[in-house]
Structures are given as C-alpha cells and as structure tokens.
Scaffold this active site. Sequence first.
Site, PDB file in Angstrom:
ATOM      1  N   ARG A 130       0.913  -1.154   0.000  1.00  0.00           N
ATOM      2  CA  ARG A 130       0.000   0.000   0.000  1.00  0.00           C
ATOM      3  C   ARG A 130       0.947   1.197   0.000  1.00  0.00           C
ATOM      4  O   ARG A 130       1.504   1.551   1.025  1.00  0.00           O
ATOM      5  CB  ARG A 130      -0.894  -0.031   1.232  1.00  0.00           C
ATOM      6  N   PRO A 131       1.192   1.797  -1.176  1.00  0.00           N
ATOM      7  CA  PRO A 131       2.364   2.641  -1.429  1.00  0.00           C
ATOM      8  C   PRO A 131       2.391   4.040  -0.794  1.00  0.00           C
ATOM      9  O   PRO A 131       2.411   5.057  -1.477  1.00  0.00           O
ATOM     10  CB  PRO A 131       2.382   2.741  -2.945  1.00  0.00           C
ATOM     11  N   CYS A 132       2.467   4.070   0.528  1.00  0.00           N
ATOM     12  CA  CYS A 132       2.572   5.359   1.214  1.00  0.00           C
ATOM     13  C   CYS A 132       3.908   6.042   0.921  1.00  0.00           C
ATOM     14  O   CYS A 132       4.033   7.258   1.082  1.00  0.00           O
ATOM     15  CB  CYS A 132       2.356   5.195   2.711  1.00  0.00           C
ATOM     16  N   HIS A 133       4.886   5.278   0.437  1.00  0.00           N
ATOM     17  CA  HIS A 133       6.179   5.887   0.087  1.00  0.00           C
ATOM     18  C   HIS A 133       6.055   6.827  -1.110  1.00  0.00           C
ATOM     19  O   HIS A 133       6.939   7.643  -1.345  1.00  0.00           O
ATOM     20  CB  HIS A 133       7.242   4.804  -0.195  1.00  0.00           C
ATOM     21  N   ARG A 134       4.964   6.765  -1.831  1.00  0.00           N
ATOM     22  CA  ARG A 134       4.756   7.625  -3.007  1.00  0.00           C
ATOM     23  C   ARG A 134       4.139   8.980  -2.658  1.00  0.00           C
ATOM     24  O   ARG A 134       3.885   9.785  -3.545  1.00  0.00           O
ATOM     25  CB  ARG A 134       3.869   6.901  -4.024  1.00  0.00           C
TER      26      ARG A 134
END
Length: 164
Positions: A130-134
């Site tokens: 779940r790409p919170c790094h983006r």
Amino acid sequence: METVTYWTEVDSPVGRLLLTAAPTGELTSLSVPGQKGGRTVLDGWRHDAGPFREATGQLAAYFAGERTEFRLALRAVGTPFREKVWAALDDVPYGATVSYGEIAARIGATRPAVRAVGGAIGANPLLIVRPCHRVIGADGSLTGYAGGLERKVRLLTHEGVLRP
C-alpha cells in the site's frame, strides 16, 4: 473466539520484512525493522510461510522490476477515515508521486484535514504493498516515512521517481 495471527519474514533490498496475515489469508501488515508503529512478533502468533506464498512472490517480482502493482487480499483495520485514506493510496500508480493535499482532495477532505491525512498515511500497516512511500510534500520534498526516509528514497529510486 480467539483469532490466530500468522507471520513470516522475508529478505528484501530494503531490509527484512515482517508479514502478518489473518486466518482467512488476507495480509494484515507488512513492517520493516525500526518502523515507527511497526509490528513485532507476539506470543501466540503462528510462524507459517504458507499463507504468504502469493505475497512473497509478488514482493520478489516487484523488487526484481517485474511487477508494478500488487494484487493481494488485504485486511488493514483502522478508523473509517484511515481506511478511506489507505484506499486512496492504492490508486497512486507505480513511478508516480502525490502530495498529502492531493490525497486529501481525492477523499473529499478539507484543506485543514491534510494533517490528519498525514497521520493516517503514517499509520499505514501495509508498507510497500500500500504505497505510502509515493506521498511527498506539496513542494516536492521527501517528507517522513514510517519505514525511514532512507527506505523511502530506495523505493522511489527503484520505481524510477528518483535518479540514483
């Protein structure tokens, strides 16, 4: 009725990953060592790599540059607001970034709610998949990441957002 939490660990280019799953097989968390709010193995959890075959295969393909999105059964439990924010993260494509304000707008939150959106993103229990790094600052700055700023840089570099 007591529920069982399954867990396994896998190596990755960003460190050892701790994965947990519900008895029904949904991935419930993906944590890294030293993660703010990350999980640690608790007594009574069942160590079993079986429920994680699909997740570990997709993670390996992601880190090999062969996969750009995850298709996994996920079950992250949070407040309705957090779950709405986390669902918006799923729509941020590989190789792209969005600001906290953009996530707030996507879920219909007001401008003052951007701080709450940031808190929900920071509480994301499913790093990487779940790409919170983006999510970055409105000015393009690489703001915090529960898994550590160095990991955020490595993930965004891997996805081609940043140059090595």
